[in-house]
Write an enzyme that holds these catalytic residues in place. Structure first.
Site, short mmCIF file in Angstrom:
data_model
loop_
_atom_site.label_atom_id
_atom_site.label_comp_id
_atom_site.label_asym_id
_atom_site.label_seq_id
_atom_site.Cartn_x
_atom_site.Cartn_y
_atom_site.Cartn_z
N GLN A 21 0.78 -0.84 -0.12
CA GLN A 21 0.08 0.08 -0.24
C GLN A 21 0.80 1.29 -0.71
O GLN A 21 0.41 2.17 -0.23
CB GLN A 21 -0.75 -0.18 1.29
CG GLN A 21 -2.50 -0.98 1.12
CD GLN A 21 -2.92 -1.40 2.65
OE1 GLN A 21 -2.56 -1.66 3.19
NE2 GLN A 21 -4.33 -0.26 2.55
N HIS A 115 0.50 -9.56 3.84
CA HIS A 115 -0.43 -8.37 4.25
C HIS A 115 -1.01 -8.16 2.92
O HIS A 115 -0.88 -7.35 2.28
CB HIS A 115 0.54 -6.85 4.44
CG HIS A 115 -1.01 -5.95 5.34
ND1 HIS A 115 -0.82 -6.01 6.41
CD2 HIS A 115 -2.18 -5.86 4.11
CE1 HIS A 115 -1.89 -4.55 6.81
NE2 HIS A 115 -3.03 -4.68 5.31
N ASN A 159 -1.86 -11.24 7.64
CA ASN A 159 -2.99 -9.75 8.37
C ASN A 159 -4.11 -10.31 7.45
O ASN A 159 -4.85 -10.85 6.51
CB ASN A 159 -3.03 -8.79 7.44
CG ASN A 159 -3.80 -7.65 7.74
OD1 ASN A 159 -3.37 -6.50 9.24
ND2 ASN A 159 -4.47 -7.32 6.66
N GLU A 160 -4.85 -10.85 9.03
CA GLU A 160 -6.52 -10.27 8.18
C GLU A 160 -7.22 -11.68 7.58
O GLU A 160 -7.79 -11.47 6.37
CB GLU A 160 -7.15 -9.46 7.75
CG GLU A 160 -7.58 -8.37 8.48
CD GLU A 160 -8.22 -6.38 8.01
OE1 GLU A 160 -8.47 -6.58 6.91
OE2 GLU A 160 -8.33 -5.96 8.95
C1 BGC Z 1 -6.01 -4.01 5.79
C2 BGC Z 1 -5.69 -2.71 5.49
C3 BGC Z 1 -6.48 -1.84 5.05
C4 BGC Z 1 -7.29 -1.42 5.82
C5 BGC Z 1 -8.43 0.23 5.62
C6 BGC Z 1 -7.66 -3.39 6.56
O1 BGC Z 1 -9.02 -4.68 6.17
O2 BGC Z 1 -5.54 -4.61 7.04
O3 BGC Z 1 -4.38 -2.84 4.56
O4 BGC Z 1 -6.18 -0.23 4.52
O5 BGC Z 1 -8.45 -2.12 6.44
O6 BGC Z 1 -9.38 -0.42 4.38
#
Ligand code: BGC
Length: 399
Positions: A21, A115, A159-160
């Site tokens: 990002q 990520h 991540n997530e």
């Molecule tokens: C993610 C980020 C994203 C943020 C806002 C999260 O889901 O980890 O990468 O930019 O939310 O949308």
């Protein structure tokens, strides 16, 4: 603690970013390939992003100068292993320099291994569902531990994973032609991808611990804060929460810590998720303006993982062009966090999303940054919110 009381000793107070990002030109990743595809539904490609690949020292200087003591960033597997089995010495040295750069500035690094983006070769070979996916991810993790992570404590594998799993299942259904526009909200993360991510997480965590027993491993789960908006929707809320969040949270038992990421809440009817109602205040993302999400999320996560597992807030923030709104949102979110701490929830840090205005997976329009970035010159300009939040961090309090 009341929100004015001092934070516990060692509390991490900082901001978060993710490589794809902000770095720019992440050309060996699957996302880059996806962005270039003709007919891609993404409004814009990532391009140079914030050029943080070159400007990370400036970003860390800013963060430390503002008063923060922690930086969550991710290292990019696609750069480190651009071709299967070939590790780039230059990329490893790059991320090693970032870890050293953070430590030298008094910033505790919180490092994410993955990520959302993958090396393109890994994606082409079947991604997380390939039979050797966990092994390949663990080999990358072991390499990172040996070459990059000396001196780091907190490492997040994925991540997530809950969002990743749903994105995977949505993509699968859309490519198979089995999903109409309106169906997408109803697509659940498949059991295969869910279990594949849990396996990859466990394999990588074991590899990290074996390489360096001082590393504290975990993963960061998106808190979705489902809530019923129709009579009788409670059972649907419970079922959605289980499949889209709780299985991932519970898979963290046995880890050293868990990351909580909260932004908003999600309305649910008897048949499933429903759009945010007209007239409800929303952000640039179309999400409900709901700062209470943070307090609710840390309490819910703590209840699921039990009292012995420390939590880190690894993301919380708002997409807004109005920085006053960012301060108002964050003030309220931090009040919810302070109340949870007061009630004994073991939260060890707060990392705001995001340090910089960045590439929001398809568009630069949603601005989450404490710091604005000029897209032409890459000049960084801290917003009032950066100074405000940095002062709280410096003084070690949440209000
Ligand atoms: C993610 C980020 C994203 C943020 C806002 C999260 O889901 O980890 O990468 O930019 O939310 O949308």
């Amino acid at each position: 603690m009341t929100s004015h009381e001092a934070l516990p000793e060692g509390f991490l107070f900082g901001a978060s970013t993710a490589a794809h990002q902000i770095e720019g030109n992440n050309t060996t990743s699957d996302w880059w390939a996806f962005e270039q595809r003709t007919g891609s539904f993404l409004p814009e490609p990532s391009g140079d992003a914030a050029d943080s690949f070159h400007r990370w020292p400036e970003d860390m200087d800013l963060l430390a100068g503002l008063g923060f003591n922690a930086y969550r960033f991710s290292i990019e597997w696609a750069r480190i292993e651009p071709v299967r089995g070939r590790f780039s010495r230059a990329a490893l040295a790059h991320y090693r320099a970032m870890v050293e750069g953070a430590l030298a500035r008094g910033l505790t690094p919180v490092v994410t291994l993955q990520h959302f983006t993958l090396p393109q070769w890994f994606a082409e070979a079947g991604g997380w569902l390939a039979p050797d996916a966990a092994e390949l991810f663990a080999r990358y993790a072991a390499t990172a531990a040996a070459e990059v992570l000396d001196g780091v404590r907190y490492v997040a594998t994925v991540n997530e994973p809950n969002i990743l799993a749903r994105m995977h299942s949505i993509r699968q259904r859309v490519t198979e032609g089995g999903a109409a526009e309106g169906d997408i909200d109803r697509i659940e993360p498949g059991e295969d991808i869910t279990q594949a991510l849990v396996r990859a997480h466990r394999a990588a965590s074991a590899a990290l611990r074996e390489a360096d027993p001082r590393l504290l491993t975990g993963w960061t789960v998106a808190s979705l804060c489902f809530y019923p908006v129709e009579p009788g929707a409670e059972a649907t809320v419970a079922a959605l929460a289980r499949r889209r969040e709780d299985v991932f949270t519970e898979a963290a038992r046995g880890d050293d810590w868990i990351g909580v990421q909260a932004y908003t809440r999600a309305p649910v009817g008897v048949d499933g998720p429903v759009p945010v109602a007209d007239g409800v205040r929303t952000t640039i993302k179309g999400w409900e303006y709901y700062p209470q999400a943070l307090g609710e999320a840390v309490r819910r996560t703590a209840a699921l993982v039990g009292p012995d597992m420390p939590l880190l807030v690894t993301e919380n923030g708002i997409a807004t062009a109005d920085d006053t709104e960012r301060i108002a949102y964050t003030t309220e979110a931090l009040a919810g966090l302070a109340a949870a701490l007061r009630d004994g929830v073991d939260v060890r840090g707060y990392l705001h999303w995001s340090l910089l205005d960045n590439y929001e997976w398809g568009s630069y329009r949603p601005t989450f940054g404490l710091v604005a970035v000029d897209p032409e010159t890459f000049e960084r300009t801290p917003k009032p919110s950066a100074h405000w939040l940095g002062a709280l961090a410096r003084e070690g309090r949440l209000a």
